[in-house]
Design a protein around this motif. Structure first.
Motif, PDB file in Angstrom:
ATOM      1  N   ILE A 177       0.841  -1.196   0.000  1.00  0.00           N
ATOM      2  CA  ILE A 177       0.000   0.000   0.000  1.00  0.00           C
ATOM      3  C   ILE A 177       0.878   1.248   0.000  1.00  0.00           C
ATOM      4  O   ILE A 177       1.824   1.360   0.781  1.00  0.00           O
ATOM      5  CB  ILE A 177      -0.937   0.024   1.218  1.00  0.00           C
ATOM      6  CG1 ILE A 177      -1.946  -1.124   1.136  1.00  0.00           C
ATOM      7  CG2 ILE A 177      -1.661   1.362   1.318  1.00  0.00           C
ATOM      8  CD1 ILE A 177      -2.917  -1.023  -0.014  1.00  0.00           C
ATOM      9  N   LYS A 178       0.563   2.170  -0.893  1.00  0.00           N
ATOM     10  CA  LYS A 178       1.280   3.435  -0.996  1.00  0.00           C
ATOM     11  C   LYS A 178       0.256   4.561  -0.986  1.00  0.00           C
ATOM     12  O   LYS A 178      -0.716   4.548  -1.732  1.00  0.00           O
ATOM     13  CB  LYS A 178       2.090   3.473  -2.291  1.00  0.00           C
ATOM     14  CG  LYS A 178       2.715   4.823  -2.609  1.00  0.00           C
ATOM     15  CD  LYS A 178       3.869   5.139  -1.696  1.00  0.00           C
ATOM     16  CE  LYS A 178       4.520   6.466  -2.133  1.00  0.00           C
ATOM     17  NZ  LYS A 178       4.711   7.390  -1.056  1.00  0.00           N
ATOM     18  N   ALA A 179       0.463   5.549  -0.101  1.00  0.00           N
ATOM     19  CA  ALA A 179      -0.496   6.642   0.051  1.00  0.00           C
ATOM     20  C   ALA A 179      -0.009   7.906  -0.641  1.00  0.00           C
ATOM     21  O   ALA A 179       1.195   8.141  -0.778  1.00  0.00           O
ATOM     22  CB  ALA A 179      -0.737   6.924   1.535  1.00  0.00           C
ATOM     23  N   PHE A 180      -0.964   8.716  -1.061  1.00  0.00           N
ATOM     24  CA  PHE A 180      -0.653  10.071  -1.514  1.00  0.00           C
ATOM     25  C   PHE A 180      -0.342  10.927  -0.289  1.00  0.00           C
ATOM     26  O   PHE A 180      -0.489  10.483   0.857  1.00  0.00           O
ATOM     27  CB  PHE A 180      -1.858  10.677  -2.232  1.00  0.00           C
ATOM     28  CG  PHE A 180      -2.154  10.088  -3.578  1.00  0.00           C
ATOM     29  CD1 PHE A 180      -1.435  10.483  -4.696  1.00  0.00           C
ATOM     30  CD2 PHE A 180      -3.170   9.159  -3.748  1.00  0.00           C
ATOM     31  CE1 PHE A 180      -1.712   9.956  -5.948  1.00  0.00           C
ATOM     32  CE2 PHE A 180      -3.462   8.627  -4.985  1.00  0.00           C
ATOM     33  CZ  PHE A 180      -2.731   9.018  -6.096  1.00  0.00           C
ATOM     34  N   ASP A 186      -8.433  13.859  -3.376  1.00  0.00           N
ATOM     35  CA  ASP A 186      -8.770  14.693  -4.532  1.00  0.00           C
ATOM     36  C   ASP A 186      -8.153  14.121  -5.796  1.00  0.00           C
ATOM     37  O   ASP A 186      -8.774  14.112  -6.867  1.00  0.00           O
ATOM     38  CB  ASP A 186      -8.260  16.123  -4.333  1.00  0.00           C
ATOM     39  CG  ASP A 186      -9.033  16.896  -3.275  1.00  0.00           C
ATOM     40  OD1 ASP A 186     -10.194  16.538  -3.006  1.00  0.00           O
ATOM     41  OD2 ASP A 186      -8.472  17.858  -2.723  1.00  0.00           O
ATOM     42  N   VAL A 187      -6.910  13.660  -5.685  1.00  0.00           N
ATOM     43  CA  VAL A 187      -6.223  13.073  -6.828  1.00  0.00           C
ATOM     44  C   VAL A 187      -6.907  11.769  -7.234  1.00  0.00           C
ATOM     45  O   VAL A 187      -7.111  11.496  -8.420  1.00  0.00           O
ATOM     46  CB  VAL A 187      -4.735  12.825  -6.518  1.00  0.00           C
ATOM     47  CG1 VAL A 187      -3.998  12.356  -7.757  1.00  0.00           C
ATOM     48  CG2 VAL A 187      -4.084  14.070  -5.945  1.00  0.00           C
ATOM     49  N   SER A 188      -7.267  10.975  -6.251  1.00  0.00           N
ATOM     50  CA  SER A 188      -7.963   9.712  -6.532  1.00  0.00           C
ATOM     51  C   SER A 188      -9.249   9.967  -7.311  1.00  0.00           C
ATOM     52  O   SER A 188      -9.562   9.257  -8.268  1.00  0.00           O
ATOM     53  CB  SER A 188      -8.289   8.986  -5.224  1.00  0.00           C
ATOM     54  OG  SER A 188      -7.128   8.736  -4.466  1.00  0.00           O
ATOM     55  N   HIS A 244      -6.356  19.496  -3.646  1.00  0.00           N
ATOM     56  CA  HIS A 244      -4.964  19.052  -3.680  1.00  0.00           C
ATOM     57  C   HIS A 244      -4.379  19.525  -5.005  1.00  0.00           C
ATOM     58  O   HIS A 244      -4.987  19.341  -6.069  1.00  0.00           O
ATOM     59  CB  HIS A 244      -4.919  17.524  -3.586  1.00  0.00           C
ATOM     60  CG  HIS A 244      -3.548  16.960  -3.384  1.00  0.00           C
ATOM     61  ND1 HIS A 244      -2.585  16.983  -4.366  1.00  0.00           N
ATOM     62  CD2 HIS A 244      -2.969  16.346  -2.309  1.00  0.00           C
ATOM     63  CE1 HIS A 244      -1.481  16.402  -3.917  1.00  0.00           C
ATOM     64  NE2 HIS A 244      -1.690  16.014  -2.680  1.00  0.00           N
ATOM     65  N   PRO A 245      -3.188  20.146  -5.006  1.00  0.00           N
ATOM     66  CA  PRO A 245      -2.655  20.748  -6.237  1.00  0.00           C
ATOM     67  C   PRO A 245      -2.464  19.770  -7.385  1.00  0.00           C
ATOM     68  O   PRO A 245      -2.506  20.158  -8.549  1.00  0.00           O
ATOM     69  CB  PRO A 245      -1.311  21.336  -5.782  1.00  0.00           C
ATOM     70  CG  PRO A 245      -0.998  20.690  -4.480  1.00  0.00           C
ATOM     71  CD  PRO A 245      -2.312  20.381  -3.844  1.00  0.00           C
ATOM     72  N   GLU A 246      -2.258  18.478  -7.087  1.00  0.00           N
ATOM     73  CA  GLU A 246      -2.055  17.500  -8.153  1.00  0.00           C
ATOM     74  C   GLU A 246      -3.367  16.980  -8.734  1.00  0.00           C
ATOM     75  O   GLU A 246      -3.363  16.246  -9.729  1.00  0.00           O
ATOM     76  CB  GLU A 246      -1.231  16.319  -7.633  1.00  0.00           C
ATOM     77  CG  GLU A 246       0.186  16.688  -7.203  1.00  0.00           C
ATOM     78  CD  GLU A 246       0.925  15.510  -6.600  1.00  0.00           C
ATOM     79  OE1 GLU A 246       0.488  14.363  -6.806  1.00  0.00           O
ATOM     80  OE2 GLU A 246       1.937  15.725  -5.921  1.00  0.00           O
ATOM     81  N   ALA A 247      -4.501  17.383  -8.132  1.00  0.00           N
ATOM     82  CA  ALA A 247      -5.779  16.816  -8.548  1.00  0.00           C
ATOM     83  C   ALA A 247      -6.235  17.318  -9.910  1.00  0.00           C
ATOM     84  O   ALA A 247      -7.038  16.666 -10.575  1.00  0.00           O
ATOM     85  CB  ALA A 247      -6.853  17.119  -7.505  1.00  0.00           C
ATOM     86  N   VAL A 248      -5.744  18.470 -10.329  1.00  0.00           N
ATOM     87  CA  VAL A 248      -6.251  19.040 -11.579  1.00  0.00           C
ATOM     88  C   VAL A 248      -5.651  18.381 -12.815  1.00  0.00           C
ATOM     89  O   VAL A 248      -6.254  18.423 -13.890  1.00  0.00           O
ATOM     90  CB  VAL A 248      -5.997  20.561 -11.649  1.00  0.00           C
ATOM     91  CG1 VAL A 248      -6.664  21.272 -10.503  1.00  0.00           C
ATOM     92  CG2 VAL A 248      -4.517  20.883 -11.683  1.00  0.00           C
TER      93      VAL A 248
END
Length: 441
Positions: A177-180, A186-188, A244-248
């Motif tokens: 398991i690896k988490a953001f 938001d990214v998910s 989350h900035p990576e979500a876009v």
């Protein structure tokens, strides 16, 4: 029929009452076929988020202490299940998490279990399929493998007519398991939206969208009805944060709009985040009178002001400055220049590093004068509308002048989408308020 992906944050999943509201929102929309959830957040001020309880579980050194924390988590989900009137038994999952916690659990595994359990609850409540994020999100070398993730997510989710997916985590190349980072659900949600070719990605939280400026400075500022990804990037960089900035990025690439909505005020339209190209093509429209979209800023920057005669004729002068910043591990925020002057606006750093940096500049660049100023605030006025409107920079300067605020620096981006000013930290709040009055009220 169009397909929507909905993501609900921790406040939306905090207790039985809020989750019942989530259920009503989802079931009222026939297009809402894929849902991504966070772990339960705070129920009221002073409460503890489930993720924070899980962090404590991981850090607790004794088995007895871990059992006590696990009992609190179990009770929290028990209250939710009971309050919703669900016939759902999570005891097997709870005991499995505890067993891992006292033996071989990694930090990422433990902290992601709140989303896992939360998704199981909502899937049962909605009658949707539970799809584990571990089966569709892949990391490689600690970084999201976007291509493999899209392939897996598309394949798995295409077999589910309606599904609930836990946010925040996936698995690495070894199956662990690896988490953001925090807020990664938001990214998910964005990953799922892209994988199912959603018509829109609705991100449900506890606010009715992005505000034009910080509500802690201006009381009840207007909500931004529509913002482009470019504008959002500028505002988020300067501190305006809902996503989350990576979500876009996953949805931006696919041209999927994001709609920020309020779980506790579902009638509010919220903020729509769109591609600028779609705005130009007329797919979306917004007020023609809107010169700016938002105002955001940050405090505590440092300014280094240099002057050197004939600097513009000295090849590599600015490169030498940037090399010195790099060698000292300093991040550059802005670098406005004149014929014989340059200003370095940098993130705050320790006094020793600043002293070493200035000494290196004096030795290698030999400026005529060099001055340093701490306590600078940067404020960005952002909006595509300003590139068509004459006098925007004048209005920025006049608003600050009328408020008796000295501008230490002003810089307009080449895209003519933002104007950034530097003022003293002490004038930050007053400057934000004066700009809001000038352009919005």
């Amino acid at each position: 029929m169009a397909v929507k992906t909905l993501k609900f944050g921790g406040t939306s999943m905090a207790n039985a009452q809020s989750i019942a509201q989530v259920r009503d929102i989802v079931l009222a929309d026939k297009e809402a076929k894929f849902v991504v959830v966070s772990a339960p957040g705070k129920r009221e001020a002073g409460d503890t988020k489930v993720t924070d309880l899980l962090i404590r579980l991981y850090e607790e050194p004794t088995e007895r202490g871990k059992r006590e924390i696990m009992d609190i988590i179990s009770s929290r989900f028990g209250e939710i299940i009971s309050g919703l009137g669900l016939n759902l038994d999570l005891s097997g999952d709870i005991e499995r998490i505890f067993a891992h916690a006292i033996t071989d659990a990694t930090y990422d595994y433990i902290v992601s279990r709140g989303e896992y359990l939360s998704a199981k609850v909502l899937a049962k409540l909605l009658g949707y399929t539970f799809v584990d994020a571990a089966d569709i999100v892949r990391f490689n070398g600690g970084v999201l493998d976007a291509d493999l993730t899209q392939e897996l997510a598309g394949e798995v989710l295409s077999k589910a007519k309606r599904a609930v997916v836990p946010g925040f985590y996936g698995t690495d190349e070894k199956g662990n398991i690896k988490a953001f980072s925090r807020g990664g659900s938001d990214v998910s949600g964005a990953i799922v939206a892209r994988a199912v070719h959603a018509s829109v990605y609705e991100n449900w939280t506890d606010v009715s969208g992005f505000m034009v400026c910080d509500p802690r400075i201006v009381k009840n500022p207007k909500v931004i009805e529509m913002v482009t990804y470019r504008e959002l990037r500028e505002l988020s960089y300067m501190g305006a944060g809902v996503l989350h900035p990576e979500a876009v990025f996953p949805v931006n690439v696919a041209g999927i709009p994001i709609n920020i909505r309020n779980t506790f005020d579902p009638k509010a339209k919220g903020t729509m985040i769109i591609k600028y190209e779609d705005l130009l093509r007329g797919k979306f429209s917004r007020s023609e009178n809107a010169v700016i979209t938002g105002i955001a800023g940050k405090k505590n920057f440092v300014g280094i002001f240099l002057e050197k005669q004939m600097m513009n004729n000295e090849i590599g002068f600015c490169k030498s400055l940037l090399d010195i910043l790099y060698d000292n591990g300093i991040s550059l925020e802005h670098m406005p220049t004149g014929i014989d002057t340059v200003t370095l606006v940098i993130d705050p750093t320790d006094d020793r590093t600043l002293a070493d940096t200035i000494a290196a500049i004096k030795e290698n660049c030999k400026p005529t004068t060099i001055e340093m100023s701490k306590g600078l605030a940067l404020i960005a006025v952002v909006g595509h509308g300003m590139n068509k409107m004459k006098g925007t920079a004048y209005r920025v300067c006049k608003a600050l002048s009328d408020a008796d605020i000295n501008i230490r620096m002003i810089d307009q981006g080449s895209s003519e989408m933002n104007i950034i000013v530097a003022v003293e930290d002490d004038d930050y709040e007053k400057a934000i308020a004066s700009l809001y009055r000038e352009f919005v009220e």
